[in-house]
Write an enzyme that holds these catalytic residues in place. Structure first.
Site, mmCIF file in Angstrom:
data_model
loop_
_atom_site.group_PDB
_atom_site.id
_atom_site.type_symbol
_atom_site.label_atom_id
_atom_site.label_comp_id
_atom_site.label_asym_id
_atom_site.label_seq_id
_atom_site.Cartn_x
_atom_site.Cartn_y
_atom_site.Cartn_z
ATOM 1 N N LYS A 10 -38.665 -1.651 -4.406
ATOM 2 C CA LYS A 10 -37.618 -2.372 -5.131
ATOM 3 C C LYS A 10 -36.238 -1.986 -4.621
ATOM 4 O O LYS A 10 -35.365 -2.842 -4.458
ATOM 5 C CB LYS A 10 -37.727 -2.110 -6.639
ATOM 6 C CG LYS A 10 -38.885 -2.865 -7.265
ATOM 7 C CD LYS A 10 -38.969 -2.670 -8.770
ATOM 8 C CE LYS A 10 -40.226 -3.349 -9.320
ATOM 9 N NZ LYS A 10 -40.690 -2.736 -10.565
ATOM 10 N N LYS B 75 -50.501 -9.124 -4.253
ATOM 11 C CA LYS B 75 -50.907 -9.135 -5.658
ATOM 12 C C LYS B 75 -50.025 -10.131 -6.404
ATOM 13 O O LYS B 75 -48.861 -10.338 -6.038
ATOM 14 C CB LYS B 75 -50.801 -7.714 -6.221
ATOM 15 C CG LYS B 75 -49.733 -7.562 -7.246
ATOM 16 C CD LYS B 75 -49.490 -6.207 -7.771
ATOM 17 C CE LYS B 75 -47.983 -6.113 -7.929
ATOM 18 N NZ LYS B 75 -47.466 -5.321 -8.975
ATOM 19 N N LYS C 156 -44.333 -11.750 -10.276
ATOM 20 C CA LYS C 156 -43.229 -12.666 -10.491
ATOM 21 C C LYS C 156 -42.234 -12.618 -9.340
ATOM 22 O O LYS C 156 -41.705 -13.633 -8.897
ATOM 23 C CB LYS C 156 -42.532 -12.312 -11.806
ATOM 24 C CG LYS C 156 -41.469 -13.285 -12.194
ATOM 25 C CD LYS C 156 -41.535 -13.538 -13.675
ATOM 26 C CE LYS C 156 -40.536 -14.434 -14.208
ATOM 27 N NZ LYS C 156 -39.708 -15.350 -13.939
#
Ligand code: TYM
Length: 331
Positions: free
Chosen positions: A115, A195, A198
């Site tokens: 991230k 996977k 969102k």
């Protein structure tokens, strides 16, 4: 299994990866454990990722996440369902743990690295994210945590935090164990690669409209070795079959696998069946969600009751922690 805790982020529409990987187990464990099954919408985790946070939407999304969990079968009269920020003891315990957690344990977390790599400015909260998660779990002394396997590393850190605390300050916390759905520990995206997530944009939303879902299923990749209909297909390599196994009865899947492998049927037929079977699961969730939306007080009352019950447990743990940690008692 004595006490279960899990958390889910209020990042907008929940998807079938959340549902199969985690929510299905929330419901099942809730049936078994009643008030010892504790579930939380983790609104304080959301702003750690600026890409997914919007101050105008956070409250609505938090409500929506609670509503959808109830619609998916969670019974708030049986379990404890609440909002993280309504129990401020979580963040207080997180601070105590932050002071006891080596910086290097946090910088090596793969979710943090992934991230952070996408952000220009990395909030310190993104680094502390797994410490808050450990506090969420340990403040209830939970021993079991139903999650998808993307949370494995965070769970290991939570165990490490518990172990370190117990050694230094005396036995306080159980070391919480991960609880996976053996049939769906990691649901792939509709692209069949990463996977379902969102942030990747490869999801099927629990409330997504049928035409949009069908467009995604229709264009799902097939077994890459199968080019013509007459080529034999390998169901093991087909993401369509993977999804079918989540929603269709095992006997039906078996028959279709055999037909597909000996090229008796094409992929489109399998996809049509997948659509049908998936909607059998999603339709009742949508109907219940619609019913709840007409009665928002049912959701809000459940969250109020949940926060009251959760807070009583959290306060007792925090009192014990404060004392063992050596703080001057509260006036
Ligand atoms: P979150 O909100 O990203 O996801 C909620 C749950 O859904 C699971 N999940 C999946 N499972 C299988 N396949 C997938 N493709 C998939 N995508 C999501 C997640 O593993 C998760 O169980 N850090 C957590 C929230 C959290 C938490 C906690 C969890 C905060 N505190 C304490 C447990 C205990 C998260 O971001 O989940």
């Amino acid at each position: 299994v004595k006490r279960v805790f899990s958390g889910i982020q209020p990042t907008g529409d929940l998807h079938i990866g959340n549902y199969l990987g985690a929510m299905v187990n929330y419901v099942a464990l809730g049936e078994r454990l009643g008030r010892d099954a504790i579930y939380c919408i983790v609104d304080y985790h959301a702003p750690t990722n600026p890409a997914a946070y919007d101050k105008h939407l956070l409250a609505q999304r938090t409500f929506e996440a609670a509503l959808l969990n109830i619609a998916a079968g969670l019974d708030p009269d049986k379990v404890i369902l609440f909002v993280q920020s309504h129990v401020p003891e979580h963040t207080e315990l997180a601070w105590v743990f932050t002071t006891q957690t080596p910086y290097g344990d946090l910088t090596r977390m793969t979710q943090f690295k992934d991230k952070a790599a996408k952000l220009e400015s990395v909030p310190a909260g993104l680094l502390m994210y797994p410490v808050l998660m450990a506090a969420d779990i340990l403040i209830y002394k939970a021993d079991t945590v139903p999650v998808g396997d993307d949370q494995t590393q965070h769970l290991e850190l939570a165990r490490e935090i518990a172990r370190r605390w117990n050694l230094e300050y005396g036995e306080t916390f159980p070391e919480p164990q991960i609880y996976l759905n053996p049939n769906a520990p990691r649901v792939p995206g509709v692209d069949g690669k990463a996977k379902m997530s969102k942030s990747v944009g490869n999801t099927i939303g629990l409330l997504e409209d049928e035409a949009s879902i069908w467009a995604k299923i229709r264009t799902m990749p097939d077994d890459p070795a199968r080019i013509r209909l007459s080529d034999p297909g390998d169901p093991e390599r087909s993401v369509v079959f993977k999804f079918l196994s989540y929603f269709a009865p095992a006997e039906l899947v078996q028959v279709l696998r055999e037909e597909y492998a000996r090229r008796g049927i094409g992929t489109l037929v399998v996809k049509e069946l997948l659509m049908q079977e998936m909607m059998k699961t999603l339709r009742p969730i949508r109907q219940r969600a619609e019913g709840l939306r007409a009665e928002p007080a049912r959701v809000l009352d459940a969250l109020e009751d949940g926060a009251r019950r959760a807070r009583a447990i959290a306060r007792a743990t925090l009192e014990e922690v404060r004392e063992k940690f050596g703080l001057l008692p509260l006036p």
